[in-house]
Design a protein around this motif. Structure first.
Motif, PDB file in Angstrom:
ATOM      1  N   LYS A   1      -9.612  -0.116 -22.956  1.00  0.00           N
ATOM      2  CA  LYS A   1     -10.012  -0.296 -21.549  1.00  0.00           C
ATOM      3  C   LYS A   1      -9.965  -1.676 -20.874  1.00  0.00           C
ATOM      4  CE  LYS A   1     -14.963   0.263 -21.654  1.00  0.00           C
ATOM      5  NZ  LYS A   1     -16.253   1.123 -21.601  1.00  0.00           N
ATOM      6  N   HIS A   2     -10.456  -2.741 -21.795  1.00  0.00           N
ATOM      7  CA  HIS A   2     -10.551  -4.057 -21.293  1.00  0.00           C
ATOM      8  C   HIS A   2      -9.158  -4.561 -20.892  1.00  0.00           C
ATOM      9  CE1 HIS A   2      -9.358  -4.489 -25.450  1.00  0.00           C
ATOM     10  NE2 HIS A   2      -9.041  -5.629 -25.407  1.00  0.00           N
ATOM     11  N   LEU A   3      -7.875  -3.768 -21.195  1.00  0.00           N
ATOM     12  CA  LEU A   3      -6.830  -4.460 -20.701  1.00  0.00           C
ATOM     13  C   LEU A   3      -6.312  -3.859 -19.407  1.00  0.00           C
ATOM     14  CD1 LEU A   3      -4.823  -3.904 -24.272  1.00  0.00           C
ATOM     15  CD2 LEU A   3      -6.007  -6.032 -23.466  1.00  0.00           C
ATOM     16  N   LEU A   4      -7.102  -2.808 -19.075  1.00  0.00           N
ATOM     17  CA  LEU A   4      -6.587  -2.200 -17.665  1.00  0.00           C
ATOM     18  C   LEU A   4      -6.632  -3.146 -16.449  1.00  0.00           C
ATOM     19  CD1 LEU A   4      -5.622   0.363 -16.281  1.00  0.00           C
ATOM     20  CD2 LEU A   4      -7.912   0.970 -16.187  1.00  0.00           C
ATOM     21  N   TYR A   5      -7.751  -3.712 -16.515  1.00  0.00           N
ATOM     22  CA  TYR A   5      -7.779  -4.525 -15.247  1.00  0.00           C
ATOM     23  C   TYR A   5      -6.840  -5.490 -14.945  1.00  0.00           C
ATOM     24  CZ  TYR A   5     -10.180  -7.895 -12.001  1.00  0.00           C
ATOM     25  OH  TYR A   5     -10.268  -8.737 -10.911  1.00  0.00           O
TER      26      TYR A   5
ATOM     27  N   ALA B   1     -17.575   0.895 -16.614  1.00  0.00           N
ATOM     28  CA  ALA B   1     -18.561   2.083 -16.733  1.00  0.00           C
ATOM     29  C   ALA B   1     -17.878   3.452 -16.831  1.00  0.00           C
ATOM     30  CB  ALA B   1     -19.235   1.914 -15.260  1.00  0.00           C
ATOM     31  N   LYS B   2     -16.675   3.572 -16.430  1.00  0.00           N
ATOM     32  CA  LYS B   2     -16.200   4.911 -16.179  1.00  0.00           C
ATOM     33  C   LYS B   2     -15.065   5.356 -17.303  1.00  0.00           C
ATOM     34  CE  LYS B   2     -18.663   5.857 -12.765  1.00  0.00           C
ATOM     35  NZ  LYS B   2     -19.791   6.874 -12.813  1.00  0.00           N
ATOM     36  N   ARG B   3     -14.340   4.336 -18.004  1.00  0.00           N
ATOM     37  CA  ARG B   3     -13.584   4.459 -18.936  1.00  0.00           C
ATOM     38  C   ARG B   3     -14.021   4.494 -20.176  1.00  0.00           C
ATOM     39  NH1 ARG B   3      -7.923   5.534 -17.498  1.00  0.00           N
ATOM     40  NH2 ARG B   3      -7.733   4.884 -15.401  1.00  0.00           N
TER      41      ARG B   3
ATOM     42  N   LEU C   1       2.969   1.030 -13.474  1.00  0.00           N
ATOM     43  CA  LEU C   1       1.567   1.564 -12.867  1.00  0.00           C
ATOM     44  C   LEU C   1       1.273   2.858 -13.036  1.00  0.00           C
ATOM     45  CD1 LEU C   1      -0.763   0.676 -10.921  1.00  0.00           C
ATOM     46  CD2 LEU C   1       0.761   1.291  -8.996  1.00  0.00           C
ATOM     47  N   ARG C   2       2.284   3.892 -12.952  1.00  0.00           N
ATOM     48  CA  ARG C   2       1.984   5.250 -13.308  1.00  0.00           C
ATOM     49  C   ARG C   2       1.408   5.635 -14.835  1.00  0.00           C
ATOM     50  NH1 ARG C   2      -0.381   8.997 -10.708  1.00  0.00           N
ATOM     51  NH2 ARG C   2       0.285  11.078 -11.264  1.00  0.00           N
ATOM     52  N   LYS C   3       1.956   4.705 -15.780  1.00  0.00           N
ATOM     53  CA  LYS C   3       1.659   4.853 -17.227  1.00  0.00           C
ATOM     54  C   LYS C   3       0.289   4.610 -17.318  1.00  0.00           C
ATOM     55  CE  LYS C   3       6.358   4.699 -19.220  1.00  0.00           C
ATOM     56  NZ  LYS C   3       7.166   3.529 -19.933  1.00  0.00           N
ATOM     57  N   LEU C   4      -0.368   3.835 -16.352  1.00  0.00           N
ATOM     58  CA  LEU C   4      -1.863   3.463 -16.640  1.00  0.00           C
ATOM     59  C   LEU C   4      -2.531   4.546 -16.405  1.00  0.00           C
ATOM     60  CD1 LEU C   4      -1.929  -0.106 -14.942  1.00  0.00           C
ATOM     61  CD2 LEU C   4      -1.444   0.412 -17.187  1.00  0.00           C
ATOM     62  N   HIS C   5      -2.173   5.705 -15.770  1.00  0.00           N
ATOM     63  CA  HIS C   5      -2.909   6.979 -15.415  1.00  0.00           C
ATOM     64  C   HIS C   5      -4.269   6.569 -14.891  1.00  0.00           C
ATOM     65  CE1 HIS C   5       0.013   9.073 -17.810  1.00  0.00           C
ATOM     66  NE2 HIS C   5      -0.027   8.503 -18.637  1.00  0.00           N
ATOM     67  N   LEU C   6      -4.122   5.880 -13.494  1.00  0.00           N
ATOM     68  CA  LEU C   6      -5.093   5.467 -12.730  1.00  0.00           C
ATOM     69  C   LEU C   6      -6.234   6.483 -12.033  1.00  0.00           C
ATOM     70  CD1 LEU C   6      -4.019   2.451 -10.809  1.00  0.00           C
ATOM     71  CD2 LEU C   6      -4.894   2.449 -13.462  1.00  0.00           C
TER      72      LEU C   6
ATOM     73  N   ILE D   1       0.750  -1.192  -0.056  1.00  0.00           N
ATOM     74  CA  ILE D   1       0.006  -0.204  -0.016  1.00  0.00           C
ATOM     75  C   ILE D   1       0.882   1.297  -0.176  1.00  0.00           C
ATOM     76  CG2 ILE D   1      -1.581   1.203   1.324  1.00  0.00           C
ATOM     77  CD1 ILE D   1      -2.798  -1.355   2.119  1.00  0.00           C
ATOM     78  N   ILE D   2       2.086   1.224   0.592  1.00  0.00           N
ATOM     79  CA  ILE D   2       2.939   2.076   0.715  1.00  0.00           C
ATOM     80  C   ILE D   2       3.345   2.313  -0.787  1.00  0.00           C
ATOM     81  CG2 ILE D   2       5.239   3.045   1.101  1.00  0.00           C
ATOM     82  CD1 ILE D   2       4.853   2.033   3.998  1.00  0.00           C
ATOM     83  N   LEU D   3       3.646   1.415  -1.731  1.00  0.00           N
ATOM     84  CA  LEU D   3       4.003   1.576  -2.859  1.00  0.00           C
ATOM     85  C   LEU D   3       3.082   2.207  -3.778  1.00  0.00           C
ATOM     86  CD1 LEU D   3       5.872  -1.583  -3.996  1.00  0.00           C
ATOM     87  CD2 LEU D   3       6.775   0.473  -3.674  1.00  0.00           C
ATOM     88  N   ILE D   4       1.850   1.753  -3.668  1.00  0.00           N
ATOM     89  CA  ILE D   4       0.791   2.384  -4.140  1.00  0.00           C
ATOM     90  C   ILE D   4       0.519   4.022  -3.884  1.00  0.00           C
ATOM     91  CG2 ILE D   4      -1.952   2.351  -4.601  1.00  0.00           C
ATOM     92  CD1 ILE D   4      -1.977  -0.647  -4.085  1.00  0.00           C
ATOM     93  N   HIS D   5       0.516   4.185  -2.713  1.00  0.00           N
ATOM     94  CA  HIS D   5       0.473   5.641  -2.154  1.00  0.00           C
ATOM     95  C   HIS D   5       1.683   6.391  -2.913  1.00  0.00           C
ATOM     96  CE1 HIS D   5      -1.831   5.216   1.935  1.00  0.00           C
ATOM     97  NE2 HIS D   5      -2.515   5.115   0.854  1.00  0.00           N
ATOM     98  N   PHE D   6       2.809   5.929  -2.886  1.00  0.00           N
ATOM     99  CA  PHE D   6       3.809   6.850  -3.565  1.00  0.00           C
ATOM    100  C   PHE D   6       3.816   6.778  -5.182  1.00  0.00           C
ATOM    101  CE2 PHE D   6       5.989   7.063   0.571  1.00  0.00           C
ATOM    102  CZ  PHE D   6       6.678   8.215   0.298  1.00  0.00           C
ATOM    103  N   ASN D   7       2.937   5.826  -5.798  1.00  0.00           N
ATOM    104  CA  ASN D   7       2.805   5.964  -7.338  1.00  0.00           C
ATOM    105  C   ASN D   7       2.036   7.149  -7.630  1.00  0.00           C
ATOM    106  OD1 ASN D   7       1.382   4.762  -9.865  1.00  0.00           O
ATOM    107  ND2 ASN D   7       3.636   4.226  -9.604  1.00  0.00           N
ATOM    108  N   MET D   8       1.193   7.546  -6.714  1.00  0.00           N
ATOM    109  CA  MET D   8       0.346   8.641  -6.973  1.00  0.00           C
ATOM    110  C   MET D   8       1.164  10.034  -7.111  1.00  0.00           C
ATOM    111  SD  MET D   8      -2.879   8.086  -4.167  1.00  0.00           S
ATOM    112  CE  MET D   8      -3.679   6.348  -4.287  1.00  0.00           C
TER     113      MET D   8
END
Length: 421
Positions: free
Chosen positions: A374-378, A367-369, A318-323, A270-277
């Motif tokens: 977009k089917h590749l994002l998940y 629904a939102k993309r 992960l960042r290139k996915l622009h979540l 979760i720290i990794l995910i936080h810092f990816n933002m």
């Protein structure tokens, strides 16, 4: 499905026409079934019939048993008595020209059903259910409540010392954030391959034994100037993650032992995910409000290349996915509710929670993309979650090594990575 229900079903092979519209005469009088006199729905297997006789003919032709009339093989078939004599009803079907060869195989019928379902899904937009909307709102609210995206608290930690004198002679890092940012803006591919102060340790000619020996010598001689700052930063992040979990009703519903096991397993991820933002995929720098971090800052805290290289790759990927923010928080919740963490006892309950979160993430993307791919994002997000799991164990090993050499690791972090309860 009962025979009566199957006879009423409009889905099936018609043999001629699609049967979706009622056939009428020129005077707008509806046509009748040539078998039983009921209202016809169109041409089926080469004859004008109702849905009931269409289904009967299809089943009768697939049935191996011979049909026998209990009377004199001369029954008059009507809408009211058509179920009384199957033999005469079948003969009537054949006499009006219904053809067995026009019956679709079970495989073809199933394929047609799938096509219809797919067409309906394409025509009907995917929508988040009220329950899924509530889950997302709950996660986003918990994230915003427990983590300050402005990072203003970071300046209260012990200073991030980038004094070159404390590093080995090969260090080329400038002393200020500003000069570093101006000098270091390589493309991602080059950023991943950056040369660290201890790059000589990983030369191709080095054997694993000599590499480990050199690494130990480097660790013992290095002064980890970033470690105090990172110790404070890690403590702050862990407390946020604990509060994040405690804010979620589905997490609080778990027994305390499972809560602890899940937090221990997921904290690093979760720290990794936080810092990816905060990660800038162009400069390779984490832009955390008033402070900026580079990969060498992690090295100055004692972390080594066989963790930092895959970690850098992960952040670029992960960042290139622009979540969206919603996708980030769903990702960290999926990581938190991992039923296979060591020490977990109520696996099924946690597994159900994780499945709910995963389905919610997939539905949110649909629904939102609007992107065509977009089917590749998940699956890409799920691959990133898997990649984090592979780094987790190495992170624990390196933290313990650092603690052995320079005991300034966060006590809370040591508790998190400890294997005992």
């Amino acid at each position: 499905m009962s025979k009566e229900m199957e006879e009423l079903s409009p889905l099936g092979d018609s043999g001629h026409g699609d049967g979706s519209e009622e056939e009428t005469e020129e005077d707008d009088e509806p046509k009748i079934c040539q078998v039983c006199g009921d209202k016809s729905t169109g041409y089926h297997f080469n004859a004008m019939t109702c849905e009931g006789c269409k289904g009967f003919f299809r089943r009768a032709m697939k049935r191996p048993a011979q049909l026998c009339c209990p009377f004199q093989n001369a029954c008059v078939i009507t809408k009211s008595n058509r179920r009384q004599c199957q033999s005469c009803r079948l003969q009537k079907c054949l006499s009006i020209g219904m053809k067995r060869e026009l019956i679709m195989s079970d495989e073809a019928v199933e394929k047609r059903r799938m096509q219809i379902r797919r067409k309906r899904m394409q025509e009907e937009p995917v929508m988040l259910s009220p329950q899924q909307e509530a889950v997302i709102q709950e996660l986003v609210a918990a994230h915003r409540k427990t983590f300050d995206m402005t990072c203003t608290q970071f300046i209260q930690f012990r200073p991030l010392d980038r004094d070159q004198k404390s590093m080995s002679e090969n260090s080329r890092e400038p002393k200020s954030d500003k000069s570093y940012t101006n000098m270091y803006k390589p493309p991602p591919e080059e950023a991943i391959q950056r040369t660290f102060s201890f790059s000589s340790l990983s030369s191709p000619s080095s054997s694993p034994q000599s590499l480990e020996s050199k690494e130990r010598k480097w660790l013992k001689s290095a002064i980890f100037t970033s470690l105090p700052h990172f110790a404070d930063l890690t403590t702050y992040m862990i407390k946020n993650i604990i509060n994040f979990g405690k804010t979620l009703p589905m997490f609080r519903a778990l027994i305390i032992e499972d809560q602890i096991s899940l937090l221990k397993g997921a904290t690093f991820e979760i720290i990794l995910i936080h810092f990816n933002m905060f990660f800038n995929e162009v400069s390779g720098i984490w832009e955390c409000g008033p402070l900026q971090y580079c990969l060498d800052d992690a090295m100055r805290a004692g972390f080594q290349r066989h963790l930092l290289d895959p970690m850098m790759n992960f952040h670029y990927t992960l960042r290139k996915l622009h979540l969206h923010e919603e996708e980030y928080v769903l990702m960290q919740a999926i990581s938190l509710f991992s039923p296979d963490r060591p020490g977990v006892t109520h696996h099924s309950e946690i597994d159900r929670n994780q499945e709910t979160l995963a389905v919610t993430l997939k539905t949110y993307i649909e629904a939102k993309r609007s992107e065509p791919d977009k089917h590749l994002l998940y699956p890409k997000i799920m691959a990133c979650l898997t990649e984090m799991r592979t780094m987790n164990e190495e992170y624990t090993k390196q933290v313990l090594k650092i603690q052995d050499i320079q005991p300034d690791v966060s006590p809370l972090l040591l508790e998190i990575i400890s294997k005992d309860g």
